[in-house]
Design a protein around this motif. Structure first.
Motif, PDB file in Angstrom:
ATOM      1  N   ALA A   1      16.758  21.138  15.901  1.00  0.00           N
ATOM      2  CA  ALA A   1      17.403  22.446  15.823  1.00  0.00           C
ATOM      3  C   ALA A   1      17.883  22.712  14.395  1.00  0.00           C
ATOM      4  O   ALA A   1      17.771  23.836  13.886  1.00  0.00           O
ATOM      5  CB  ALA A   1      18.577  22.515  16.795  1.00  0.00           C
ATOM      6  N   ARG A   2      18.419  21.696  13.734  1.00  0.00           N
ATOM      7  CA  ARG A   2      18.896  21.849  12.356  1.00  0.00           C
ATOM      8  C   ARG A   2      17.754  22.196  11.419  1.00  0.00           C
ATOM      9  O   ARG A   2      17.886  23.063  10.545  1.00  0.00           O
ATOM     10  CB  ARG A   2      19.570  20.550  11.905  1.00  0.00           C
ATOM     11  CG  ARG A   2      20.926  20.292  12.561  1.00  0.00           C
ATOM     12  CD  ARG A   2      21.413  18.886  12.276  1.00  0.00           C
ATOM     13  NE  ARG A   2      22.774  18.673  12.754  1.00  0.00           N
ATOM     14  CZ  ARG A   2      23.371  17.484  12.794  1.00  0.00           C
ATOM     15  NH1 ARG A   2      22.710  16.401  12.358  1.00  0.00           N
ATOM     16  NH2 ARG A   2      24.609  17.371  13.248  1.00  0.00           N
ATOM     17  N   VAL A   3      16.612  21.528  11.612  1.00  0.00           N
ATOM     18  CA  VAL A   3      15.453  21.786  10.758  1.00  0.00           C
ATOM     19  C   VAL A   3      14.917  23.195  10.998  1.00  0.00           C
ATOM     20  O   VAL A   3      14.590  23.923  10.051  1.00  0.00           O
ATOM     21  CB  VAL A   3      14.346  20.738  11.021  1.00  0.00           C
ATOM     22  CG1 VAL A   3      13.069  21.125  10.267  1.00  0.00           C
ATOM     23  CG2 VAL A   3      14.807  19.359  10.583  1.00  0.00           C
ATOM     24  N   LYS A   4      14.820  23.583  12.259  1.00  0.00           N
ATOM     25  CA  LYS A   4      14.344  24.931  12.590  1.00  0.00           C
ATOM     26  C   LYS A   4      15.252  25.994  11.967  1.00  0.00           C
ATOM     27  O   LYS A   4      14.782  27.014  11.465  1.00  0.00           O
ATOM     28  CB  LYS A   4      14.294  25.115  14.111  1.00  0.00           C
ATOM     29  CG  LYS A   4      13.118  24.434  14.800  1.00  0.00           C
ATOM     30  CD  LYS A   4      13.158  24.671  16.293  1.00  0.00           C
ATOM     31  CE  LYS A   4      11.933  24.095  16.984  1.00  0.00           C
ATOM     32  NZ  LYS A   4      10.705  24.882  16.676  1.00  0.00           N
TER      33      LYS A   4
ATOM     34  N   ALA B   1      40.142  21.768  17.777  1.00  0.00           N
ATOM     35  CA  ALA B   1      39.133  22.675  18.320  1.00  0.00           C
ATOM     36  C   ALA B   1      37.839  21.886  18.428  1.00  0.00           C
ATOM     37  O   ALA B   1      37.536  21.052  17.563  1.00  0.00           O
ATOM     38  CB  ALA B   1      38.947  23.884  17.415  1.00  0.00           C
ATOM     39  N   THR B   2      37.084  22.115  19.498  1.00  0.00           N
ATOM     40  CA  THR B   2      35.867  21.337  19.715  1.00  0.00           C
ATOM     41  C   THR B   2      34.656  22.241  19.952  1.00  0.00           C
ATOM     42  O   THR B   2      34.777  23.338  20.496  1.00  0.00           O
ATOM     43  CB  THR B   2      35.990  20.395  20.930  1.00  0.00           C
ATOM     44  OG1 THR B   2      36.185  21.173  22.123  1.00  0.00           O
ATOM     45  CG2 THR B   2      37.151  19.448  20.753  1.00  0.00           C
ATOM     46  N   LEU B   3      33.523  21.761  19.525  1.00  0.00           N
ATOM     47  CA  LEU B   3      32.243  22.385  19.850  1.00  0.00           C
ATOM     48  C   LEU B   3      31.400  21.294  20.505  1.00  0.00           C
ATOM     49  O   LEU B   3      31.058  20.303  19.863  1.00  0.00           O
ATOM     50  CB  LEU B   3      31.538  22.914  18.598  1.00  0.00           C
ATOM     51  CG  LEU B   3      30.181  23.578  18.876  1.00  0.00           C
ATOM     52  CD1 LEU B   3      30.378  24.902  19.616  1.00  0.00           C
ATOM     53  CD2 LEU B   3      29.413  23.824  17.578  1.00  0.00           C
TER      54      LEU B   3
ATOM     55  N   PHE C   1      30.313  25.364  13.886  1.00  0.00           N
ATOM     56  CA  PHE C   1      28.863  25.548  13.872  1.00  0.00           C
ATOM     57  C   PHE C   1      28.269  25.129  12.530  1.00  0.00           C
ATOM     58  O   PHE C   1      27.182  24.546  12.474  1.00  0.00           O
ATOM     59  CB  PHE C   1      28.500  27.010  14.182  1.00  0.00           C
ATOM     60  CG  PHE C   1      28.378  27.294  15.650  1.00  0.00           C
ATOM     61  CD1 PHE C   1      27.252  26.893  16.364  1.00  0.00           C
ATOM     62  CD2 PHE C   1      29.389  27.956  16.325  1.00  0.00           C
ATOM     63  CE1 PHE C   1      27.130  27.147  17.726  1.00  0.00           C
ATOM     64  CE2 PHE C   1      29.287  28.210  17.690  1.00  0.00           C
ATOM     65  CZ  PHE C   1      28.157  27.807  18.394  1.00  0.00           C
ATOM     66  N   VAL C   2      28.982  25.416  11.447  1.00  0.00           N
ATOM     67  CA  VAL C   2      28.517  25.005  10.121  1.00  0.00           C
ATOM     68  C   VAL C   2      28.412  23.482  10.048  1.00  0.00           C
ATOM     69  O   VAL C   2      27.456  22.937   9.488  1.00  0.00           O
ATOM     70  CB  VAL C   2      29.476  25.531   9.029  1.00  0.00           C
ATOM     71  CG1 VAL C   2      29.220  24.829   7.693  1.00  0.00           C
ATOM     72  CG2 VAL C   2      29.306  27.038   8.859  1.00  0.00           C
ATOM     73  N   ILE C   3      29.385  22.795  10.641  1.00  0.00           N
ATOM     74  CA  ILE C   3      29.375  21.331  10.655  1.00  0.00           C
ATOM     75  C   ILE C   3      28.268  20.795  11.563  1.00  0.00           C
ATOM     76  O   ILE C   3      27.472  19.938  11.170  1.00  0.00           O
ATOM     77  CB  ILE C   3      30.739  20.782  11.126  1.00  0.00           C
ATOM     78  CG1 ILE C   3      31.827  21.102  10.096  1.00  0.00           C
ATOM     79  CG2 ILE C   3      30.664  19.270  11.353  1.00  0.00           C
ATOM     80  CD1 ILE C   3      33.228  20.826  10.591  1.00  0.00           C
ATOM     81  N   ALA C   4      28.225  21.305  12.805  1.00  0.00           N
ATOM     82  CA  ALA C   4      27.288  20.783  13.801  1.00  0.00           C
ATOM     83  C   ALA C   4      25.833  20.983  13.399  1.00  0.00           C
ATOM     84  O   ALA C   4      24.994  20.102  13.609  1.00  0.00           O
ATOM     85  CB  ALA C   4      27.560  21.428  15.156  1.00  0.00           C
TER      86      ALA C   4
END
Length: 211
Positions: A10-13, A64-66, A110-113
């Motif tokens: 997902a990160r690569v896409k 806060a969690t994702l 989201f930026v981190i994940a």
């Protein structure tokens, strides 16, 4: 496919897409990603790979969690956390402050994940430092100041540049904007060293309070 491999894919896409930054901080003069810039793309990629996200705030634990779930495997997930810092928007009611906190926390998570790179903060800072120092040198070289005066001015320019860098690295945009307004500062570049130090001290207190 494991959830870790799915997230890596997902990160690569996401990196292969042409997402644009629509956020702009007029005080520090840099662009940044807003949720709307990347979230629709992430949702589409997640659906293709069988991933789903859930955001949550634990006010007791002050985090806060994702959580990213694998929809193909029950009880398979990855959790990302950041400290929960309540938003302090000047003149806003409680529900608006909550909305501000949720927006910022979701964006950071989201930026981190998804490992979204946002180098404009550093790039803008580098330009600011160069401009500030060069301007000070030019003023000194074209004046009749003594060597000691020149050194003092350059030292102050360097201190201002370092102070601006430290302020930006706090990543507390809403608090920064509030403090700039309260201290009648149009932009960090235009602030005096004394004003910058006041802003830094206040942001440092806020940052420490979040730990």
């Amino acid at each position: 496919m494991s959830i870790y491999k799915k997230l890596a894919e997902a990160r690569v896409k996401l990196q292969e897409t042409d997402i644009k930054k629509s956020g702009f901080n007029k005080f520090t003069n840099f662009k940044y990603f807003e949720l709307a810039d990347f979230l629709p793309t992430i949702n589409k990629i997640n659906l293709e790979l069988g991933l789903c996200t859930k955001f949550d705030i634990d006010e007791v634990a002050k985090i806060a969690t994702l959580e990213i779930f694998d929809m193909d495997k029950e009880d398979s997930s990855i959790i990302f956390t950041v400290p929960y810092v309540p938003s302090e928007i000047k003149g806003a009611i409680d529900i608006q402050k909550l909305g501000g906190s949720i927006t910022y926390l979701r964006r950071y998570l989201f930026v981190i994940a998804y490992e979204i790179t946002d180098r404009d903060v550093v790039d803008a800072l580098d330009d600011t430092q160069k401009t500030t120092v060069n301007n000070q040198k030019t003023k000194v070289n074209t004046s009749n100041s003594s060597v000691n005066t020149k050194k003092n001015i350059e030292d102050e320019a360097t201190r201002k540049a370092k102070c601006i860098k430290a302020i930006v690295e706090f990543n507390l945009d809403e608090d920064l904007q509030r403090l700039l307004e309260e201290n009648k500062i149009e932009a960090l570049n235009n602030a005096t060293l004394e004003q910058l130090e006041i802003v830094w001290k206040e942001l440092n207190k806020i940052k420490k309070g979040a730990k």
